[in-house]
Design an enzyme around this catalytic site. Structure first.
Site, PDB file in Angstrom:
ATOM      1  N   LYS A   1      38.393  -9.923  23.635  1.00 35.41           N
ATOM      2  CA  LYS A   1      39.640  -9.784  24.394  1.00 35.41           C
ATOM      3  C   LYS A   1      40.738  -9.123  23.575  1.00 35.41           C
ATOM      4  CE  LYS A   1      41.134 -14.377  23.131  1.00 35.41           C
ATOM      5  NZ  LYS A   1      40.450 -15.591  22.931  1.00 35.41           N
TER       6      LYS A   1
ATOM      7  N   LYS B   1      31.722  -6.658  18.366  1.00 36.13           N
ATOM      8  CA  LYS B   1      31.452  -7.436  19.569  1.00 36.13           C
ATOM      9  C   LYS B   1      32.556  -7.246  20.603  1.00 36.13           C
ATOM     10  CE  LYS B   1      30.655 -11.942  19.429  1.00 36.13           C
ATOM     11  NZ  LYS B   1      30.327 -13.309  18.972  1.00 36.13           N
TER      12      LYS B   1
ATOM     13  N   LYS C   1      40.864 -18.719  10.013  1.00 38.24           N
ATOM     14  CA  LYS C   1      42.057 -18.898  10.843  1.00 38.24           C
ATOM     15  C   LYS C   1      43.292 -19.059   9.984  1.00 38.24           C
ATOM     16  CE  LYS C   1      40.317 -20.341  15.311  1.00 38.24           C
ATOM     17  NZ  LYS C   1      40.450 -21.262  16.446  1.00 38.24           N
TER      18      LYS C   1
END
Ligand code: TRP
Length: 342
Positions: free
Chosen positions: A209, A206, A124
């Site tokens: 969104k 995968k 992140k």
């Protein structure tokens, strides 16, 4: 004698399970056919706590109005997916102030070195180089607090969260080593895998969104779902045959998997049903099956979202149930570390 009675009672009590989900994005088919589908059974078998981890989401900048909306939508979706709020404790993390409070305490029992090793922190911070904030770094301490407040036996997590549960276990060992048995040692619970759904237009990654055309959202309209399936990538082989071959035909394998999961069939059943049919027939059929699987969930979510009073009642009652349990743990912790009682 008395001890025996207590033991019996303990055996009869259900094991406690807890899981949190960040309300930072919309749910999609991969979430549903993966873990979510199994949750209604879990609330029968365990004493379950589910919460929307809104405190966690602000480690990455959020749009306030979107976060509020997303939190409500997710709450409604969970109920629509079968998380009956009468049978489990469903709440919003920021409504139970004990999370932030225990989170602070646990910050002081997690080491800089171990927090630095968290792969999610490294990922992140690489992705948000302009906002590597303290919360992103100490996030696992808040997650440990989420868990330990409720003394759960199990924490169902995906592979990406396993390291955080391990860190939580280290904190338990360290804390209990100093103060005695305060926290119960939680076990990660690796869920029945369910299906691992891949992106419709890039079947090597995968479903996510961040790739909306390859992603079917739980609240997508039927015509959008149909379109996404019609455009789904099949394979560049010339076979044009519905056959499960993960390595050579990942696109078709993914569609077979989705169809099987949506209709409760085996891969062989699906191959048999579509023997002799080309992809042109198969793809819309998968779309149809998904539309029918998601229809009741979408309709129920939409209905619930119109009933704001009901949803507010659910999260208020959930927060009340949760904070009763959380407060007991927090009191014990405050006492152990030497805070004066008010
Ligand atoms: N960190 C989890 C995620 O990003 C969400 C989460 C927060 C969680 N607190 C938790 C999961 C406690 C399990 C237990 O997916």
């Amino acid at each position: 004698m008395e001890e025996q009675a207590i033991q019996k009672e303990e055996q009869a009590a259900k094991k406690v399970m807890l899981s949190g989900i960040q309300p930072s994005g919309a749910l999609h088919l991969g979430n549903y056919l993966g873990p979510l589908q199994h949750w209604p059974q879990m609330i029968e078998d365990f004493d379950c706590y589910f919460f929307l981890a809104d405190l966690h989401t602000i480690t990455v900048r959020q749009d306030p109005a979107a976060l509020r909306k997303q939190t409500m939508t997710l709450l409604a979706s969970y109920i629509a997916c079968g998380l009956d709020p009468e049978k489990c404790t469903l709440f919003i993390q920021s409504h139970v102030h004990q999370h932030a409070e225990l989170g602070w305490v646990l910050n002081c029992y997690a080491m800089f070195g171990e927090l630095s090793r968290m792969t999610q922190f490294k990922d992140k911070s690489a992705k948000n180089a302009d906002n590597i904030n303290g919360g992103l770094f100490t996030y696992p301490c808040l997650m440990a607090a989420d868990i330990l407040l409720y003394q759960p036996d199990f924490v169902p997590v995906g592979e990406d969260q396993r390291q955080h549960v391990e860190l939580c276990r280290n904190i338990v060992q360290r804390f209990n080593g100093i103060y005695g048995d305060v926290f119960k040692m939680p076990e990660p619970y690796i869920q029945k895998v369910g299906a691992r759904i891949m992106s419709l237009n890039a079947p090597e990654s995968k479903m996510s969104k961040s790739q909306p055309e390859g992603c079917v959202f739980l609240l997508d309209r039927p015509e959008d779902i149909a379109r996404k399936f019609k455009r789904a990538v099949t394979d560049s082989d010339t076979e044009n045959c519905v056959r499960y071959d993960q390595a050579k035909k990942p696109g078709v394998a993914n569609l077979i998997q989705i169809y099987a999961a949506a209709t409760g069939r085996t891969f062989e059943d699906v191959e048999r049903e579509f023997a002799g049919c080309g992809y042109g027939k198969f793809k819309p059929a998968v779309g149809e099956a998904v539309i029918e699987t998601l229809r009741p969930i979408r309709e129920e979510t939409e209905r619930l979202l119109k009933d704001k009073a009901y949803l507010e009642g659910v999260y208020r009652a959930g927060a009340e149930k949760a904070s009763y349990v959380a407060e007991k743990t927090l009191r014990k912790v405050y006492k152990k570390v030497g805070f004066l009682q008010r």
